[in-house]
Design a protein around this motif. Structure first.
Motif, PDB file in Angstrom:
ATOM      1  N   PHE A 120     -21.100  -5.983   7.877  1.00 44.94           N
ATOM      2  CA  PHE A 120     -21.178  -4.739   8.632  1.00 44.94           C
ATOM      3  C   PHE A 120     -21.603  -3.532   7.787  1.00 44.94           C
ATOM      4  O   PHE A 120     -21.950  -2.487   8.339  1.00 44.94           O
ATOM      5  N   GLY A 121     -21.559  -3.676   6.444  1.00 48.10           N
ATOM      6  CA  GLY A 121     -21.874  -2.541   5.585  1.00 48.10           C
ATOM      7  C   GLY A 121     -20.670  -1.616   5.437  1.00 48.10           C
ATOM      8  O   GLY A 121     -19.553  -1.936   5.840  1.00 48.10           O
ATOM      9  N   GLY A 122     -20.887  -0.431   4.855  1.00 50.49           N
ATOM     10  CA  GLY A 122     -19.801   0.519   4.669  1.00 50.49           C
ATOM     11  C   GLY A 122     -19.210   0.447   3.275  1.00 50.49           C
ATOM     12  O   GLY A 122     -19.546  -0.436   2.474  1.00 50.49           O
ATOM     13  N   GLU A 123     -18.305   1.379   2.989  1.00 47.62           N
ATOM     14  CA  GLU A 123     -17.659   1.442   1.691  1.00 47.62           C
ATOM     15  C   GLU A 123     -16.568   0.383   1.586  1.00 47.62           C
ATOM     16  O   GLU A 123     -15.772   0.207   2.521  1.00 47.62           O
ATOM     17  N   ILE A 124     -16.525  -0.283   0.453  1.00 47.97           N
ATOM     18  CA  ILE A 124     -15.526  -1.333   0.267  1.00 47.97           C
ATOM     19  C   ILE A 124     -14.111  -0.773   0.298  1.00 47.97           C
ATOM     20  O   ILE A 124     -13.181  -1.437   0.778  1.00 47.97           O
ATOM     21  N   THR A 125     -13.917   0.467  -0.193  1.00 53.28           N
ATOM     22  CA  THR A 125     -12.578   1.065  -0.185  1.00 53.28           C
ATOM     23  C   THR A 125     -12.069   1.256   1.239  1.00 53.28           C
ATOM     24  O   THR A 125     -10.868   1.139   1.502  1.00 53.28           O
ATOM     25  N   MET A 126     -12.990   1.567   2.160  1.00 54.49           N
ATOM     26  CA  MET A 126     -12.594   1.699   3.567  1.00 54.49           C
ATOM     27  C   MET A 126     -12.107   0.354   4.107  1.00 54.49           C
ATOM     28  O   MET A 126     -11.078   0.283   4.790  1.00 54.49           O
ATOM     29  N   TRP A 127     -12.842  -0.720   3.795  1.00 59.12           N
ATOM     30  CA  TRP A 127     -12.444  -2.043   4.275  1.00 59.12           C
ATOM     31  C   TRP A 127     -11.138  -2.483   3.624  1.00 59.12           C
ATOM     32  O   TRP A 127     -10.315  -3.148   4.270  1.00 59.12           O
ATOM     33  N   ALA A 129      -8.656  -0.556   2.869  1.00 58.13           N
ATOM     34  CA  ALA A 129      -7.597   0.129   3.615  1.00 58.13           C
ATOM     35  C   ALA A 129      -7.358  -0.534   4.968  1.00 58.13           C
ATOM     36  O   ALA A 129      -6.209  -0.737   5.387  1.00 58.13           O
ATOM     37  N   ILE A 130      -8.445  -0.893   5.645  1.00 63.51           N
ATOM     38  CA  ILE A 130      -8.318  -1.504   6.971  1.00 63.51           C
ATOM     39  C   ILE A 130      -7.586  -2.842   6.904  1.00 63.51           C
ATOM     40  O   ILE A 130      -6.679  -3.110   7.709  1.00 63.51           O
ATOM     41  N   VAL A 131      -7.942  -3.696   5.928  1.00 65.55           N
ATOM     42  CA  VAL A 131      -7.332  -5.029   5.878  1.00 65.55           C
ATOM     43  C   VAL A 131      -5.861  -4.961   5.489  1.00 65.55           C
ATOM     44  O   VAL A 131      -5.079  -5.852   5.847  1.00 65.55           O
ATOM     45  N   VAL A 132      -5.472  -3.919   4.765  1.00 68.49           N
ATOM     46  CA  VAL A 132      -4.056  -3.753   4.436  1.00 68.49           C
ATOM     47  C   VAL A 132      -3.299  -3.218   5.642  1.00 68.49           C
ATOM     48  O   VAL A 132      -2.243  -3.745   6.029  1.00 68.49           O
ATOM     49  N   ILE A 133      -3.842  -2.184   6.267  1.00 69.07           N
ATOM     50  CA  ILE A 133      -3.129  -1.510   7.355  1.00 69.07           C
ATOM     51  C   ILE A 133      -2.906  -2.429   8.542  1.00 69.07           C
ATOM     52  O   ILE A 133      -1.810  -2.462   9.125  1.00 69.07           O
ATOM     53  N   TYR A 134      -3.921  -3.219   8.920  1.00 69.06           N
ATOM     54  CA  TYR A 134      -3.731  -4.055  10.116  1.00 69.06           C
ATOM     55  C   TYR A 134      -2.762  -5.201   9.862  1.00 69.06           C
ATOM     56  O   TYR A 134      -2.148  -5.723  10.805  1.00 69.06           O
ATOM     57  N   ALA A 135      -2.592  -5.620   8.580  1.00 63.69           N
ATOM     58  CA  ALA A 135      -1.719  -6.756   8.284  1.00 63.69           C
ATOM     59  C   ALA A 135      -0.239  -6.386   8.339  1.00 63.69           C
ATOM     60  O   ALA A 135       0.603  -7.232   8.680  1.00 63.69           O
ATOM     61  N   LEU A 136       0.089  -5.143   8.022  1.00 66.37           N
ATOM     62  CA  LEU A 136       1.502  -4.779   7.864  1.00 66.37           C
ATOM     63  C   LEU A 136       2.319  -4.913   9.148  1.00 66.37           C
ATOM     64  O   LEU A 136       3.433  -5.451   9.109  1.00 66.37           O
ATOM     65  N   PRO A 137       1.839  -4.428  10.300  1.00 71.67           N
ATOM     66  CA  PRO A 137       2.648  -4.602  11.523  1.00 71.67           C
ATOM     67  C   PRO A 137       2.896  -6.063  11.879  1.00 71.67           C
ATOM     68  O   PRO A 137       3.903  -6.380  12.518  1.00 71.67           O
ATOM     69  N   LEU A 138       1.997  -6.951  11.471  1.00 73.84           N
ATOM     70  CA  LEU A 138       2.151  -8.378  11.781  1.00 73.84           C
ATOM     71  C   LEU A 138       3.350  -8.982  11.066  1.00 73.84           C
ATOM     72  O   LEU A 138       3.915  -9.979  11.515  1.00 73.84           O
ATOM     73  N   VAL A 139       3.734  -8.382   9.930  1.00 67.09           N
ATOM     74  CA  VAL A 139       4.757  -8.968   9.067  1.00 67.09           C
ATOM     75  C   VAL A 139       6.107  -8.296   9.244  1.00 67.09           C
ATOM     76  O   VAL A 139       7.142  -8.859   8.897  1.00 67.09           O
ATOM     77  N   ALA A 140       6.124  -7.086   9.786  1.00 65.83           N
ATOM     78  CA  ALA A 140       7.354  -6.298   9.806  1.00 65.83           C
ATOM     79  C   ALA A 140       8.482  -6.990  10.549  1.00 65.83           C
ATOM     80  O   ALA A 140       9.652  -6.856  10.200  1.00 65.83           O
ATOM     81  N   MET A 324      -6.250  -3.104  -5.257  1.00 65.63           N
ATOM     82  CA  MET A 324      -7.610  -3.378  -4.802  1.00 65.63           C
ATOM     83  C   MET A 324      -8.600  -2.338  -5.325  1.00 65.63           C
ATOM     84  O   MET A 324      -9.778  -2.640  -5.535  1.00 65.63           O
ATOM     85  N   LEU A 325      -8.132  -1.101  -5.517  1.00 65.15           N
ATOM     86  CA  LEU A 325      -9.017  -0.034  -5.971  1.00 65.15           C
ATOM     87  C   LEU A 325      -9.393  -0.176  -7.444  1.00 65.15           C
ATOM     88  O   LEU A 325     -10.333   0.467  -7.909  1.00 65.15           O
ATOM     89  N   THR A 326      -8.665  -0.988  -8.169  1.00 62.38           N
ATOM     90  CA  THR A 326      -8.999  -1.243  -9.567  1.00 62.38           C
ATOM     91  C   THR A 326      -9.940  -2.438  -9.636  1.00 62.38           C
ATOM     92  O   THR A 326     -10.207  -3.093  -8.633  1.00 62.38           O
ATOM     93  N   ASN A 327     -10.412  -2.751 -10.829  1.00 59.62           N
ATOM     94  CA  ASN A 327     -11.235  -3.951 -11.015  1.00 59.62           C
ATOM     95  C   ASN A 327     -10.301  -5.142 -11.124  1.00 59.62           C
ATOM     96  O   ASN A 327     -10.152  -5.756 -12.182  1.00 59.62           O
ATOM     97  N   VAL A 328      -9.673  -5.461  -9.991  1.00 59.36           N
ATOM     98  CA  VAL A 328      -8.530  -6.360 -10.009  1.00 59.36           C
ATOM     99  C   VAL A 328      -8.902  -7.765 -10.483  1.00 59.36           C
ATOM    100  O   VAL A 328      -8.113  -8.427 -11.167  1.00 59.36           O
ATOM    101  N   LEU A 329     -10.105  -8.238 -10.148  1.00 55.11           N
ATOM    102  CA  LEU A 329     -10.462  -9.603 -10.518  1.00 55.11           C
ATOM    103  C   LEU A 329     -10.608  -9.779 -12.022  1.00 55.11           C
ATOM    104  O   LEU A 329     -10.567 -10.898 -12.526  1.00 55.11           O
ATOM    105  N   SER A 330     -10.764  -8.659 -12.763  1.00 51.80           N
ATOM    106  CA  SER A 330     -10.907  -8.747 -14.214  1.00 51.80           C
ATOM    107  C   SER A 330      -9.593  -9.112 -14.894  1.00 51.80           C
ATOM    108  O   SER A 330      -9.593  -9.637 -15.998  1.00 51.80           O
ATOM    109  N   TYR A 331      -8.488  -8.813 -14.239  1.00 50.69           N
ATOM    110  CA  TYR A 331      -7.191  -9.141 -14.842  1.00 50.69           C
ATOM    111  C   TYR A 331      -6.274  -9.940 -13.918  1.00 50.69           C
ATOM    112  O   TYR A 331      -5.186 -10.359 -14.335  1.00 50.69           O
TER     113      TYR A 331
END
Length: 443
Positions: A120-127, A129-140, A324-331
């Motif tokens: 879909f394109g767009g900024e990765i930081t936006m995605w 945020a979206i994937v974190v936010i939508y998951a939380l209500p599912l687990v609460a 996620m905002l860091t270069n997480v895969l490097s460490y």
């Protein structure tokens, strides 16, 4: 009430298929595809399949023991760790467990975000945020409320997605004419290297323990074989792994995190994105659930901070987003390797404890705070084995020892704890004692 800090009462246990569907969320992690492909690239397809078979057998046997014990006692990893390592040691176990679950949530969430961005394109930081936010209500709400139904609905869709991606990749690219052959065996046989790669995810044993405590005692045999046992791992490691190796070979893609995404999108287009969304949604319900439960246990133990579990769901999500905002895969893989050492040592010690107490059917581990010490002899065994494992993993003078570090860690932890147990036998309490009337003693 989440019972994160208490014995799970029988009245709060989950029905057989409810718990099975909640647990089988872990079947659909893209990580299992990535691990199989990485192993095949390193040691070859044949060696990887041998390593898979051995892994399925050993995971099935170990989780049979752990799941039955958790169902019988109703304990969490943290509660059992109180007996194994004392109050402070149990807090460390909860922290390591929570951190590992968050790291896996970061990995799996990043897969969804990358898939959305590629399509879909767009900024990765936006995605992110979206994937974190939508998951939380599912687990609460927790496993007993509706995670079982959510994952039950999504399971057949994920199965259909696996079939579809194989059919589509074959139709577009043809049957692969070659599969990864890896490199010639070094000092450690290729099949053993593959097995050791899968040992890096022994965190599944801890996951098993915290889920299996919700099983009804009458269902422990079923759960030991089907839900948490060899059947589950035959699908999780075997089916996912073979599908991953097949489609990556068909497309000729590198065995990277984004390569898996590319293979699904190239094969199925928007439906590939949907399969990734379904699979990662299912696995992250488990990751965030266990991260929040163990953050709850850690904060209660260390800071005497008793908050609703939904608060810790939000905290886990916030930590995951920041990572996620860091270069997480490097460490990320390095962090998981270090934590994996502590986890494999914990599993070995838990198995020794269960074996030494297998005849004490009328006793369970003592978990009341005022009757336990801050540390125990078991803490020394755990830290020494883990420290040795990390040193062996990081040293470069003897490469074979670095490769064998997981097995050496398990042996040291098991042997060390056996000695510690003989020197200082952990306290136990009669199974008839009602710990629920004294819940304040547990906190």
């Amino acid at each position: 009430m989440s019972y994160a800090n208490y014995v799970m009462p029988e009245a709060r246990r989950a029905p057989r298929w409810s718990l099975t569907m909640a647990w089988w969320a872990l079947f659909s992690a893209m990580f299992w595809i990535y691990v199989a492909v990485a192993s095949a690239n390193a040691v070859g397809t044949v060696n990887t399949i041998i390593g898979m078979v051995l892994t399925i057998a050993s995971y099935g046997a170990i989780n049979l023991v752990l799941s039955r014990y958790a169902a019988r006692t109703g304990l969490t990893v943290e509660l059992l760790s109180r007996t194994l390592f004392g109050i402070v040691g149990s807090a460390l176990a909860s922290l390591i467990f929570a951190a590992t679950a968050i790291y896996y949530a970061v990995f799996e969430g990043s897969i969804i975000a990358v898939a959305f961005q590629k399509f879909f394109g767009g900024e990765i930081t936006m995605w992110y945020a979206i994937v974190v936010i939508y998951a939380l209500p599912l687990v609460a709400g927790g496993v007993q409320n509706w995670l079982d139904r959510l994952n039950g609905w999504l399971l057949p869709l994920y199965f259909a997605g696996l079939v579809a991606v194989v059919v589509a990749a074959t139709a577009i690219r043809g049957v692969p004419v070659s599969f990864p052959v890896g490199v010639a065996d070094g000092p450690v046989p290729g099949w053993l290297t593959s097995y050791l790669i899968y040992m890096g995810v022994w965190i599944m044993m801890m996951y098993t323990f915290d889920y299996a405590r919700m099983a009804r005692k009458k269902d422990e045999k079923f759960h030991g074989r089907i839900t948490f046992g060899w059947v589950f791992y035959a699908f999780t490691f075997g089916v996912n792994g073979l599908v991953g190796i097949y489609i990556m070979s068909a497309w000729g893609l590198a065995g990277t995190e984004t390569g898996v995404v590319d293979a699904f999108i190239s094969s199925l287009g928007i439906f590939g994105v949907l399969v990734i969304f379904i699979s990662q949604t299912r696995i992250n319900t488990a990751n965030y659930y266990l991260a929040s439960s163990n953050l709850d246990a850690f904060a209660t133990r260390v800071f005497r901070l008793a908050l609703p579990r939904w608060v810790w769901v939000i905290v886990a999500g916030a930590i995951a987003y920041l990572l996620m905002l860091t270069n997480v895969l490097s460490y990320l893989l390095k962090a998981l390797a270090w934590q994996g050492v502590f986890v494999t040592a914990w599993v070995a010690i838990a198995l020794v404890y269960i074996a030494l107490n297998r005849r004490n059917v009328h006793q369970v581990p003592e978990i009341r705070r005022e009757r336990l010490s801050a540390f125990s002899a078991g803490t020394v065994a755990w830290l020494l084995a883990s420290g040795t494992g990390i040193f062996l993993t990081e040293q470069t003078m003897v490469p074979v020892l670095a490769q064998l570090a997981p097995l050496i860690t398990v042996a040291l932890a098991a042997g060390g704890y056996f000695v510690a147990y003989r020197l200082q036998k952990p306290p136990a309490m009669d199974i008839s004692e009602d710990v629920h009337v004294d819940e304040e003693q547990l906190v």
